[in-house]
Design an enzyme around this catalytic site. Structure first.
Site, mmCIF file in Angstrom:
data_model
loop_
_atom_site.group_PDB
_atom_site.id
_atom_site.type_symbol
_atom_site.label_atom_id
_atom_site.label_comp_id
_atom_site.label_asym_id
_atom_site.label_seq_id
_atom_site.Cartn_x
_atom_site.Cartn_y
_atom_site.Cartn_z
ATOM 1 C CG ASP A 1 32.343 -23.681 13.324
ATOM 2 O OD1 ASP A 1 32.443 -23.531 14.560
ATOM 3 O OD2 ASP A 1 31.976 -24.733 12.803
ATOM 4 C CD GLU B 1 26.651 -27.869 6.584
ATOM 5 O OE1 GLU B 1 27.056 -28.993 6.931
ATOM 6 O OE2 GLU B 1 25.690 -27.316 7.125
ATOM 7 C CG HIS C 1 28.988 -30.479 9.363
ATOM 8 N ND1 HIS C 1 27.866 -29.705 9.463
ATOM 9 C CD2 HIS C 1 29.314 -30.797 10.651
ATOM 10 C CE1 HIS C 1 27.539 -29.543 10.730
ATOM 11 N NE2 HIS C 1 28.397 -30.200 11.467
HETATM 12 P P1 PGA Z 1 27.513 -31.922 17.950
HETATM 13 O O1 PGA Z 1 28.031 -31.225 16.628
HETATM 14 O O2 PGA Z 1 28.723 -32.197 18.781
HETATM 15 O O3 PGA Z 1 26.609 -30.919 18.597
HETATM 16 O O4 PGA Z 1 26.813 -33.167 17.534
HETATM 17 C C1 PGA Z 1 29.157 -31.741 15.996
HETATM 18 C C2 PGA Z 1 29.389 -31.006 14.713
HETATM 19 O O5 PGA Z 1 28.404 -30.590 14.091
HETATM 20 O O6 PGA Z 1 30.545 -30.856 14.327
#
Ligand code: PGA
Length: 255
Positions: free
Chosen positions: A80, A153, A148
């Site tokens: 993404d 989401e 997510h």
């Molecule tokens: P993070 O994000 O590793 O910064 O906790 C993970 C995600 O949102 O997929």
């Protein structure tokens, strides 16, 4: 303490490695990615951003520097990118990937791919990205505290292809720690869809910290529902979840 392997006979495609801490989790994840890369010259690697895979990328850089890994023929596809954002913006995932991994190994710039966060037409950029994605040998994933994967989401249905996402308030809040204030977090993103992710031949999810323990339990011990996007992984035939002890603290039906 040794890493512990947990399985569940109801979900034979999924393995959990529970590691002592973030450092052990990162080393285990790097051993899995590195081991897979060594099997195939022109490896196609799906990549994720966020704080969780940073340790994994550091370990991969270490393996490259030690002469154990070669990225010369590797091609990568990231999950993404924020929208709108320019590649030069230090908050872009393009910038993050060069900072943490690409500029530190011998990968060719033309072999790295992320959705184009500066495209004038985001829908067209998603279509073009979806069409460009080669069969991914191994997809690295994190998980959001809301369940997510990528920027898929929680919603009322699973969205199949790469698409434009309106970030939830929860994700804007979670990601505001990387920005000066929540106002600066872009409200949209371009993300591989659930179908794009599920097409990967194998999946490696890295999970760390107590704030992820509920999402992890809901993803692998609850129903398969779009309100918990990661729960779709229960249907994938080859998933390895590498987690630290805190993130695994609510897992009960895996032994
Ligand atoms: P993070 O994000 O590793 O910064 O906790 C993970 C995600 O949102 O997929």
């Amino acid at each position: 303490m040794k890493n512990e392997l947990l399985t569940n006979p109801l979900l034979p495609g999924i393995r959990f490695w529970v590691c002592e801490d973030y450092y052990a989790m990162s080393r285990k994840a790097a051993a899995i990615v590195g081991g897979a890369m060594q099997q195939k010259n022109d490896f196609v690697l799906g990549l994720a951003t966020g704080s969780t895979p940073v340790g994994l990328y550091q370990e991969l850089v270490g393996m490259y520097e030690a002469g154990v890994l070669d990225f010369d023929k590797v091609r990568t596809f990231n999950l993404d990118e924020y929208y709108p954002i320019s590649r030069e913006d230090c908050q872009s995932y393009y910038y993050f990937m060069f900072d943490k991994l690409f500029s530190r190994v011998n990968i060719k710039k033309e072999n790295v791919h992320l959705p184009d966060g500066s495209a004038p037409d985001p829908e067209a950029a998603c279509k073009q990205y979806e069409a460009s994605i080669e069969p991914v040998d191994l997809q690295v994933l994190g998980i959001g505290s809301n369940g997510h994967i990528g920027f898929n989401e929680p919603s009322d249905s699973f969205i199949y292809p790469t698409h434009v996402v309106n970030l939830t308030a929860n994700t804007v809040k979670d990601n505001s720690r990387f920005f000066e204030s929540a106002d600066q977090v872009p409200r949209k993103a371009l993300s591989m869809g659930i179908g794009t992710i599920m097409r990967a031949k194998s999946i490696l999810m890295v999970v760390s910290g107590r704030n992820k323990s509920t999402a992890l339990r809901e993803a692998f011990e609850g129903g398969i529902v779009p309100q918990v996007p990661a729960s779709i992984l229960q249907l994938h035939p080859n998933v390895t979840v590498v987690t630290d002890r805190e993130a695994a603290s609510q897992i009960v039906s895996w032994t």
